[in-house]
Design an enzyme around this catalytic site. Sequence first.
Site, PDB file in Angstrom:
ATOM      1  N   GLU A  96       0.687  -1.187  -0.058  1.00  0.00           N
ATOM      2  CA  GLU A  96       0.025  -0.013   0.170  1.00  0.00           C
ATOM      3  C   GLU A  96       0.842   1.350  -0.069  1.00  0.00           C
ATOM      4  OE1 GLU A  96      -4.104  -1.380   1.888  1.00  0.00           O
ATOM      5  OE2 GLU A  96      -2.628  -0.705   3.416  1.00  0.00           O
ATOM      6  N   CYS A 109       3.500   8.382   1.018  1.00  0.00           N
ATOM      7  CA  CYS A 109       4.079   7.748   1.885  1.00  0.00           C
ATOM      8  C   CYS A 109       4.154   6.160   1.374  1.00  0.00           C
ATOM      9  CB  CYS A 109       3.168   7.568   3.210  1.00  0.00           C
ATOM     10  SG  CYS A 109       3.494   6.337   4.477  1.00  0.00           S
ATOM     11  N   CYS A 116       6.434  -6.595   8.209  1.00  0.00           N
ATOM     12  CA  CYS A 116       7.639  -5.883   8.674  1.00  0.00           C
ATOM     13  C   CYS A 116       8.065  -7.115   9.883  1.00  0.00           C
ATOM     14  CB  CYS A 116       7.216  -4.586   9.461  1.00  0.00           C
ATOM     15  SG  CYS A 116       8.571  -4.001  10.194  1.00  0.00           S
ATOM     16  N   CYS A 120       6.281  -4.163  16.051  1.00  0.00           N
ATOM     17  CA  CYS A 120       5.875  -3.416  17.221  1.00  0.00           C
ATOM     18  C   CYS A 120       4.507  -3.648  17.601  1.00  0.00           C
ATOM     19  CB  CYS A 120       6.144  -1.913  16.700  1.00  0.00           C
ATOM     20  SG  CYS A 120       7.619  -1.345  16.344  1.00  0.00           S
ATOM     21  N   CYS A 123       1.506  -1.914  15.923  1.00  0.00           N
ATOM     22  CA  CYS A 123       1.555  -1.642  14.517  1.00  0.00           C
ATOM     23  C   CYS A 123       0.674  -2.608  13.817  1.00  0.00           C
ATOM     24  CB  CYS A 123       2.845  -1.334  14.015  1.00  0.00           C
ATOM     25  SG  CYS A 123       2.951  -1.224  12.340  1.00  0.00           S
ATOM     26  N   CYS A 346      -1.254   6.131   9.643  1.00  0.00           N
ATOM     27  CA  CYS A 346       0.020   5.660  10.207  1.00  0.00           C
ATOM     28  C   CYS A 346      -0.436   4.471  10.936  1.00  0.00           C
ATOM     29  CB  CYS A 346       0.722   6.604  11.201  1.00  0.00           C
ATOM     30  SG  CYS A 346       1.316   7.876  10.724  1.00  0.00           S
TER      31      CYS A 346
HETATM   32  N1  SAH Z   1       9.071   0.819  10.159  1.00  0.00           N
HETATM   33  C1  SAH Z   1       9.497   2.284  10.386  1.00  0.00           C
HETATM   34  C2  SAH Z   1       8.644   3.025   9.078  1.00  0.00           C
HETATM   35  C3  SAH Z   1       7.132   2.496   9.103  1.00  0.00           C
HETATM   36  S1  SAH Z   1       6.119   2.875  10.309  1.00  0.00           S
HETATM   37  C4  SAH Z   1       9.226   2.921  11.663  1.00  0.00           C
HETATM   38  O1  SAH Z   1       8.746   2.040  12.385  1.00  0.00           O
HETATM   39  O2  SAH Z   1       9.483   4.041  11.915  1.00  0.00           O
HETATM   40  C5  SAH Z   1       5.747   4.715  10.266  1.00  0.00           C
HETATM   41  C6  SAH Z   1       5.525   5.396  11.559  1.00  0.00           C
HETATM   42  O3  SAH Z   1       3.986   4.959  11.739  1.00  0.00           O
HETATM   43  C7  SAH Z   1       6.253   5.022  12.883  1.00  0.00           C
HETATM   44  O4  SAH Z   1       6.328   6.026  13.630  1.00  0.00           O
HETATM   45  C8  SAH Z   1       5.203   4.125  13.623  1.00  0.00           C
HETATM   46  O5  SAH Z   1       5.633   3.956  14.930  1.00  0.00           O
HETATM   47  C9  SAH Z   1       4.065   4.609  13.215  1.00  0.00           C
HETATM   48  N2  SAH Z   1       2.790   3.679  13.443  1.00  0.00           N
HETATM   49  C10 SAH Z   1       2.640   2.365  13.474  1.00  0.00           C
HETATM   50  N3  SAH Z   1       1.340   2.128  13.998  1.00  0.00           N
HETATM   51  C11 SAH Z   1       0.671   3.100  14.179  1.00  0.00           C
HETATM   52  C12 SAH Z   1      -0.514   3.434  14.577  1.00  0.00           C
HETATM   53  N4  SAH Z   1      -1.450   2.168  14.840  1.00  0.00           N
HETATM   54  N5  SAH Z   1      -0.995   4.615  14.922  1.00  0.00           N
HETATM   55  C13 SAH Z   1      -0.161   5.638  14.708  1.00  0.00           C
HETATM   56  N6  SAH Z   1       1.146   5.475  14.235  1.00  0.00           N
HETATM   57  C14 SAH Z   1       1.631   4.165  14.150  1.00  0.00           C
HETATM   58 FE1  SF4 Z   2       7.699  -2.323  11.600  1.00  0.00          FE
HETATM   59 FE2  SF4 Z   2       5.098  -1.442  12.163  1.00  0.00          FE
HETATM   60 FE3  SF4 Z   2       7.317  -1.313  13.937  1.00  0.00          FE
HETATM   61 FE4  SF4 Z   2       7.778   0.165  11.997  1.00  0.00          FE
HETATM   62  S1  SF4 Z   2       6.133   0.455  13.378  1.00  0.00           S
HETATM   63  S2  SF4 Z   2       9.109  -1.057  12.697  1.00  0.00           S
HETATM   64  S3  SF4 Z   2       6.307  -0.956  10.343  1.00  0.00           S
HETATM   65  S4  SF4 Z   2       6.103  -3.028  13.093  1.00  0.00           S
END
Ligand code: SAH
Ligand code: SF4
Length: 368
Positions: A96, A109, A116, A120, A123, A346
């Site tokens: 996406e 974006c 991934c 996290c 996420c 995000c």
């Molecule tokens: N993996 C990289 C880039 C992709 S995630 C990273 O983690 O930085 C991009 C951003 O979206 C990150 O700051 C991540 O923490 C945030 N993000 C992920 N899940 C989210 C959610 N459910 N709500 C708000 N931000 C989120």
């Molecule tokens: Fe991966 Fe989501 Fe963590 Fe970014 S926020 S490192 S995309 S698991």
Amino acid sequence: MSEQPQKTNLMNLSPRELADFCVSLGEKPFRAQQLLRWIYQFGVTDFEQMTNIKKDLRAKLAQTCEIRAPEIVTQQKSEDGTMKWALDIGGGQMVETVLIPEEDRNTLCISTQVGCPVGCAFCRTGYSGFNRNLTLGEIIGQVWRASTVAGFSHNEEHKPISNVVMMGMGEPLLNLRPVMGACEILLSDYAFALSKRRVTISTSGVAPIIKKLAGKLDVALALSLHAPDDALRDTLVPLNKKYPIAEVLDAVREYIAKSNANCGRVTIEYVLLDGVNDGLDQARALAKLLRDVPCKINLIPFNPHDSSDFRKPSGNRVERFYQVLYDAGYTVIKRATRGDDISAACGQLAGQVKDRLKAKNGIASVQI
Ligand code: SAH
Ligand code: SF4
């Protein structure tokens, strides 16, 4: 009948590799500049239309090469103008890409991996697991494909993409080579010609890679911190157990010291999770932690999705957290949510793809 040898997709080559490729065909390296212009400034994929390239070379290229970006499977438009595309990358999988139009810019974006591996806790992408790295062609192909809608730079009637952030699916620093190639194409004067300040890599903190890139790659860096201490960060960003906060911040300081794109400051991203990391003590601890890290802080209220029990904090809690950091002298930005009616905000990427795949192919469960 003998099988045709696979064609070289020129989108899989960085500008340097494209120059080498031209030399390997007995051509001068400047042919690469012409090809880059046609592909990334004019959006041309048919060699026949590349009129400043001599006829016999055009024929040779058409025989052995192709210019291919992932195809659009679905396109959605949010009430606020945000657009989201699901792009087909073969094997029943999709990535996406999200376009966020604003008055003074058009931010895209993009994703760097299918799923991934960092996983996290909050996420949606991480929850889905990791499938594979994207190729260079699949990464830059997202920008190319979005440009077929937003407009390529040669066409002054359009508002082409002005900013690219690697904040879609995946951890960019765990797919380094293609990500670096994509940055080269984004920055090249012959391709997208974006300013280095307008290309951002967002990372969960792969400390040794950040260090390795210091002085070698110059784009804006964003660090996803999300916690003021290791004990909490270990539970939110599992990579923290390998590269704890102090090590990551050290690497970041080294990177920004050698970078022009960051104007001396890293962006700290902090997803606010209700009752988890959004307390006043945590705000104070964060202010203390970042005292010697030149930065601006981006507060992102959690975007809920159905794979997570975390909650979005109230506006009041966000405001209090913000105020502590502001009073401590930081530049703090509360990131507005865009496109959540089409799950383009995000951390919301991937879920709908999975569902859509199910609907499309009748597959019960597809790992993205
Ligand atoms: N993996 C990289 C880039 C992709 S995630 C990273 O983690 O930085 C991009 C951003 O979206 C990150 O700051 C991540 O923490 C945030 N993000 C992920 N899940 C989210 C959610 N459910 N709500 C708000 N931000 C989120
Ligand atoms: Fe991966 Fe989501 Fe963590 Fe970014 S926020 S490192 S995309 S698991």
